[in-house]
Design an enzyme around this catalytic site. Structure first.
Site, PDB file in Angstrom:
ATOM      1  N   ARG A 118     -22.947  -3.884 -29.586  1.00 51.04           N
ATOM      2  CA  ARG A 118     -23.869  -2.819 -29.196  1.00 51.04           C
ATOM      3  C   ARG A 118     -23.573  -2.410 -27.753  1.00 51.04           C
ATOM      4  O   ARG A 118     -23.882  -3.144 -26.818  1.00 51.04           O
ATOM      5  CB  ARG A 118     -25.327  -3.268 -29.327  1.00 51.04           C
ATOM      6  CG  ARG A 118     -26.310  -2.168 -28.887  1.00 51.04           C
ATOM      7  CD  ARG A 118     -27.731  -2.402 -29.373  1.00 51.04           C
ATOM      8  NE  ARG A 118     -28.409  -3.496 -28.720  1.00 51.04           N
ATOM      9  CZ  ARG A 118     -29.720  -3.749 -28.846  1.00 51.04           C
ATOM     10  NH1 ARG A 118     -30.470  -2.958 -29.608  1.00 51.04           N
ATOM     11  NH2 ARG A 118     -30.256  -4.789 -28.252  1.00 51.04           N
ATOM     12  N   ASP A 141     -36.951  -9.010 -24.504  1.00 49.87           N
ATOM     13  CA  ASP A 141     -35.829  -8.321 -23.900  1.00 49.87           C
ATOM     14  C   ASP A 141     -36.359  -7.068 -23.231  1.00 49.87           C
ATOM     15  O   ASP A 141     -37.571  -6.902 -23.066  1.00 49.87           O
ATOM     16  CB  ASP A 141     -34.728  -8.038 -24.925  1.00 49.87           C
ATOM     17  CG  ASP A 141     -35.135  -7.032 -26.007  1.00 49.87           C
ATOM     18  OD1 ASP A 141     -36.235  -6.434 -25.908  1.00 49.87           O
ATOM     19  OD2 ASP A 141     -34.352  -6.834 -26.944  1.00 49.87           O
TER      20      ASP A 141
END
Length: 533
Positions: free
Chosen positions: A158, A439
């Site tokens: 990613r 996160d």
């Protein structure tokens, strides 16, 4: 060819990544696509202004033929047919080895929300992945030896989102796109090697806000494959549907990437953040406490139902999202609770028609896999399941959850936000906080909720109004708790006060900051001066 300048990372093998040829390739991406990227970022600003003026998100009239058309994505590669459980995490060397060895079908190596983008992290991540692709990656640490097994998980990467710059690599006095840097470096060094090993360059694409942004990625893929001599359609990408506008353009996003598509993923935490952010000026869309916004709330049910239906109609994988609960091997009670919650979450995803799901910890793979096997049996996916019957309307996607705002919820947002930013500026982008894996996305929810509550004078369940003064008062109290836990020396060394200042800046700013990581990046450690390449 445009000349790039880059900072000098500390990693002794940085030269293996920052080669003249690789930098020339990234420079080519920048020359060809930077203008288009900037135009699309400007379009985001214009669209937000429309939302702020009261215009509501809706399905596009101009693309109705795509939504009603009879088309499918390209052929799914053999190693992506079964994606029952995918484990995700940052591009840390130990994490990569353990994730690839975990028994999951795939591993998403993350340069985005779970990675703190110091230049050392970025470059060491590329080195780690280059070694992982060649199966030479190893680590000897604390008396333990880590090596790859003979059957590692399939690798996805990613890159960072379109909105982010790689501040350490510049050309013509502007930083290059972080997306193009992460993607370009990985495919340049590993695209052909992955093909030679019977796989391919597979990606997750974050934070897209329109099908035009997907079209840009498709153009990048075509250019990269033609430039590097890779057959067209070799690159495959799964798009994270994690912004509110993208939820209204799922068909169109798959269509733009159809030759390179590997499906869609329900990026639930960023999606909640985007819902708040895009409708931030509308007092009718003030969210309750984060813990009350679950996957059972109506707008989240509608979003995932539409994702499954859309993907399966086009022959694509519909991937489930991340359950934030994580086990604690030192605390059986915490582990038991986490496993039970993850089990219920994954069972629901499987029943809804998802083809696989995400986990953040190896100990969750077994429970997630079992939930899907109970629905799939021996089948690798359920793409032939049409998913929920009936059409999801714009009103369904915009239905507000019921709930309350509480002092506990406000305090948790403050504490989680500060603790996460503290971790992030230390170079750690995925942090276990209060038995949840946090996160950047979950920290974004925390600060955006506070901004929304203060902006609209939201009332808590005890009758108090959420004001800037109340937030600052609670912040002082939460900082005292953190200092007592860490001790004065660690509190200062970790710059908790600096993290708190950034958090308050984005939570209380008169104008909404689009992403907290941009102002927080000022606190990241800086490498040495630029070098010409």
């Amino acid at each position: 060819m445009t000349e790039l300048q880059h900072s000098t990372p500390d990693h002794p093998r940085a030269g293996e990544i920052l080669t003249r040829e690789a930098m020339d390739f990234v420079a080519g991406l920048d020359e060809r696509f930077e203008g288009h990227r900037q135009a699309l970022l400007s379009a985001r600003v214009t669209r937000q202004q429309q939302f702020d003026s009261g215009v509501m998100p809706d399905f596009l009239a101009t693309t109705a033929e795509i939504r009603s058309g009879n088309w499918s994505i390209g052929q799914i590669p053999h190693d992506l047919v079964n994606r029952t459980v995918e484990i995700t995490g940052p591009v840390d060397r130990k994490m990569i080895i353990n994730a690839l060895n975990s028994g999951a079908q795939a591993f998403m190596a993350d340069f985005e929300d779970s990675n703190s983008p110091t230049f050392d992290n970025t470059i060491s991540g590329q080195i780690n992945l280059m070694d992982a692709v060649r199966r030479t990656i190893s680590l000897d640490q604390n008396g333990k030896s880590y090596r790859l097994t003979d059957d590692p998980a399939v690798l996805f990467v990613r890159p960072r989102g379109w909105h982010l710059d790689e501040m350490h690599v510049t050309t013509h006095q502007h930083p290059v796109s972080a997306s193009l840097f992460d993607f370009g470096m990985f495919i340049f060094h590993n695209g052909a090697e992955l093909m030679n090993r019977g796989s391919g360059p597979y990606f997750y694409l974050p934070k897209l806000e329109s099908h035009l942004e997907a079209r840009l990625w498709n153009d990048v893929f075509v250019f990269a494959q033609e430039t590097l001599g890779i057959p067209l359609g070799t690159i495959k990408a799964t798009v994270l549907i994690e912004t509110l506008p993208a939820a209204f353009e799922m068909d169109e996003i798959l269509y733009e990437l159809r030759d390179h598509s590997a499906g869609l993923n329900a990026g639930r935490w960023d999606y909640i953040f985007s819902f708040i952010k895009k409708l931030r000026s509308n007092p009718a869309f003030v969210m309750p406490d984060r813990d009350q916004v679950t996957m059972s709330t109506p707008f989240m049910e509608a979003y995932t139902d539409l994702l499954v239906h859309t993907c399966h109609k086009r022959g694509a994988h519909a991937m489930g999202g991340m359950a934030a609960f994580i086990p604690d091997r030192s605390n059986p009670g915490v582990t038991e609770t986490a496993l039970a919650k993850v089990k219920a979450d994954k069972e629901k995803e499987a029943r809804k028609g998802h083809d696989g799901t995400w986990v953040a910890h190896p100990d969750l793979i077994e429970v997630a896999a079992k939930a899907f096997v109970e629905v799939l049996g021996h089948a690798p996916n359920q793409i032939d399941n049409p998913g929920p019957v009936g059409w999801i309307t714009a009103n369904d996607l915009l239905s507000m959850p019921a709930g309350t705002i509480t002092e506990a919820g406000l305090r948790k947002n403050i504490s989680v936000g500060i603790r996460y930013i503290t971790s992030w500026i230390q170079g750690i982008g995925a942090a276990a906080i209060f038995n949840l894996m946090e996160d950047a996305a979950t920290a974004e929810i925390s600060r955006s909720q506070i901004w929304q509550w203060v902006r609209h004078g939201a009332t808590m369940d005890d009758g108090r109004v959420v004001t800037e003064e109340l937030v600052r008062s609670f912040t002082d109290e939460e900082l005292a708790i953190i200092e007592s836990e860490l001790g004065k020396q660690n509190y200062d060394l970790q710059n908790v006060a600096g993290a708190a200042a950034v958090f308050l800046k984005v939570a209380l700013s008169p104008n909404f900051e689009e992403f907290l990581t941009i102002p927080a990046s000022d606190l990241l450690p800086r490498p040495s001066s630029p070098t010409n390449e």
